[in-house]
Structure formats: C-alpha cells, structure tokens
Scaffold this motif. Sequence first.
Motif, mmCIF file in Angstrom:
data_model
loop_
_atom_site.group_PDB
_atom_site.id
_atom_site.type_symbol
_atom_site.label_atom_id
_atom_site.label_comp_id
_atom_site.label_asym_id
_atom_site.label_seq_id
_atom_site.Cartn_x
_atom_site.Cartn_y
_atom_site.Cartn_z
ATOM 1 N N THR A 199 -2.902 -9.152 2.624
ATOM 2 C CA THR A 199 -1.699 -8.327 2.689
ATOM 3 C C THR A 199 -0.827 -8.782 3.857
ATOM 4 O OG1 THR A 199 -3.006 -6.468 1.872
ATOM 5 C CG2 THR A 199 -0.830 -5.962 2.762
ATOM 6 N N LEU B 121 -10.217 0.759 3.036
ATOM 7 C CA LEU B 121 -9.485 -0.501 3.195
ATOM 8 C C LEU B 121 -8.481 -0.707 2.068
ATOM 9 C CD1 LEU B 121 -12.271 -2.958 4.443
ATOM 10 C CD2 LEU B 121 -10.615 -1.644 5.784
ATOM 11 N N TYR C 250 -4.678 -1.404 2.996
ATOM 12 C CA TYR C 250 -4.102 -2.733 2.765
ATOM 13 C C TYR C 250 -3.662 -2.987 1.326
ATOM 14 C CZ TYR C 250 -6.295 -3.528 7.298
ATOM 15 O OH TYR C 250 -6.667 -3.431 8.616
ATOM 16 N N PRO D 258 0.826 -1.209 0.000
ATOM 17 C CA PRO D 258 0.000 0.000 0.000
ATOM 18 C C PRO D 258 0.859 1.258 0.000
ATOM 19 C CG PRO D 258 -0.396 -1.358 1.966
ATOM 20 C CD PRO D 258 0.681 -2.014 1.194
ATOM 21 N N MET E 44 2.559 -4.638 4.389
ATOM 22 C CA MET E 44 1.969 -3.525 5.123
ATOM 23 C C MET E 44 3.018 -2.485 5.489
ATOM 24 S SD MET E 44 -1.312 -3.376 5.716
ATOM 25 C CE MET E 44 -1.498 -2.462 7.254
ATOM 26 N N THR F 274 -6.329 -9.888 6.232
ATOM 27 C CA THR F 274 -6.403 -9.675 4.789
ATOM 28 C C THR F 274 -5.318 -10.511 4.113
ATOM 29 O OG1 THR F 274 -4.815 -7.838 4.656
ATOM 30 C CG2 THR F 274 -7.095 -7.280 5.248
ATOM 31 N N GLN G 39 -2.125 5.203 3.170
ATOM 32 C CA GLN G 39 -2.389 4.295 4.280
ATOM 33 C C GLN G 39 -2.503 5.058 5.598
ATOM 34 O OE1 GLN G 39 0.843 1.781 5.953
ATOM 35 N NE2 GLN G 39 -0.402 0.041 5.262
ATOM 36 N N ARG H 61 2.405 -8.784 6.597
ATOM 37 C CA ARG H 61 2.990 -7.752 7.462
ATOM 38 C C ARG H 61 4.124 -7.036 6.734
ATOM 39 N NH1 ARG H 61 1.965 -7.660 12.828
ATOM 40 N NH2 ARG H 61 4.052 -6.867 13.284
ATOM 41 N N ALA I 224 -10.504 -3.023 11.552
ATOM 42 C CA ALA I 224 -9.489 -2.169 10.936
ATOM 43 C C ALA I 224 -8.981 -1.144 11.949
ATOM 44 C CB ALA I 224 -10.064 -1.469 9.710
ATOM 45 N N TYR J 201 -5.972 -6.651 -1.393
ATOM 46 C CA TYR J 201 -6.011 -7.130 -0.005
ATOM 47 C C TYR J 201 -6.977 -8.292 0.207
ATOM 48 C CZ TYR J 201 -10.454 -4.748 1.040
ATOM 49 O OH TYR J 201 -11.772 -4.359 1.071
ATOM 50 N N ARG K 17 -6.689 -2.776 14.353
ATOM 51 C CA ARG K 17 -5.573 -3.404 13.612
ATOM 52 C C ARG K 17 -5.614 -4.930 13.680
ATOM 53 N NH1 ARG K 17 -6.014 1.750 13.568
ATOM 54 N NH2 ARG K 17 -4.156 3.081 13.420
#
Length: 262
Positions: free
Chosen positions: A220, A147, A151, A4, A225, A218, A9, A222, A211, A155, A214
């Motif tokens: 996505t 979102l 993500y 992202p 991210m 998804t 983000q 870490r 969301a 995602y 946290r």
Amino acid sequence: MAAPDPKRQKLAFVVIDRLFMDASNVWVIHYSCESFYDRTDGKSPRITSIAIRKLNSGQTISFSIHQIGELESVPLDRIISQYDALESKMLQAYFQHISSHQGMKYLHWNMRDINYGFAAIEHRFKVLGGTPFVIQDENKFDLARLLIDIYGVAYTGHPRLETLLEKNNIQPRDFLTGAGEAEAFEKQNYVGLHQSTLRKVDVIANIAGRAHDRSLKTNTSRWEMHGGRIRTAINWMAENRTFQLSAGVASIIGVGLAIYVL
C-alpha cells in the motif's frame, strides 16, 4: 489498488495502539496442529503445540506434545500410539494456564473459527473429555484482520504472513509454512512444529510492533494510505447540504466582490 476505508483504518490503529499501551496484559498466541484440509473422516485435527508470548517482555510459555511425552517417559517414536492421552494432558495444562490469567487479551493471526482458532482448541479438548476455559471474544484481537483494515485488502500477497515477512526482510529461523507444518506432522517431527510455533508468536509480535510504530512495509503506497481520507472528504462535501449551501453562498459573495471591483 483501492485505498483502505478511513474509518476502519482509524479504529484499527486505535486497537493496536491500545494493545501496546496495555502490553503487560496482552499475550500473543499461536498453535500448530494436524492439517485441517482434505479431512474425510470428520475428526478434528490433533494439536501439537501452543505458544503464548507476553507482548511487553517477550517471555513465552509453551505447551507441546513432545514435552508432555518426555514428562511421561514416552519416546518420540511412540508418541503417535499414545497421542490422545498426551494431547489431553497438554491441553489441560494450557487451559489451566489461561484460566488462571483471566481478563488477559490475546493477539493472534487468523484464529477465528472451528477449523483453526480458539474454538478448535476448545472443541478438541471436549473431544478428549475435558472442559475448556473459554476466552471471551472481546479479549481476542486478530492481527490479520486489523492489518487489512489499516492497509487495505491487497496490502500484501498470499499467503499474507509469509509475503509480509519477505517484504519486511524478516527471516525467522525454524518458521514452517502451512504446508511445511502438515508435512512435519506426517513425519512426526513434533520438535520442528514446536519450534515453528515459538517462532510464529515472535513474528506476530514483530509485525504488530511495526504496525504500531507505523514502520511496517506493505504494498500500500503512502498516497493510498491517505487517499482514502481525501476521497472521504470529497464525498462528505458532495453529500453535506450545509457545506453545499455555505459553498454556494461563498461563491455568490465571491462573484459579487468581483463585479464590485470591476
């Protein structure tokens, strides 16, 4: 999968966090309607139900065609013959409600345009002879787009809402897919459409909450991210002349010290 964009983000997280800080003034909204695909007559889709859920308390207000029919002593099997009149009364009640709560914020899922969105509800009421109250754009927040900003575009799979529920082991009762809602309308299953609409505002609030804390699952990773931030830092260092000059000076000093030690 592309990471992202870190700026988008960060801004999206700020938006969601601020909505939860002001949760008493935020409503989650969703509605169901006649299918807006493959319409050849040019007419706007008829609306069957609208649900509005307070983000902080979960208290929900709904407006549905079959409830108006009940108030008007119209049996379920005769709603279709009086649909426009009943729909007009339903939308009038909806617009009276939102006009009496001006300044509220509305969290929604893809309610963005004249096909499906606030503008579609407003247009439908105009077609039926009403004058809609218009919610200002700055008070509308699209969770679906937020979102993506948080993500990344990949995602989850498509349709995003359904695949996100599966990914997070959310199994809502009465939830109908888009195709399921279209079929329900054709079968005049207005109660089923209303129940699905109520469930979807719960689901949207649930996803937003995950969301916010946290914990939303998804596709996505870490690394993805946070990888965007690493990439941004590298790009910044590569493009920033002051940093390059400082790094160059540091390198020269380092070489000088190494020679001196030798």
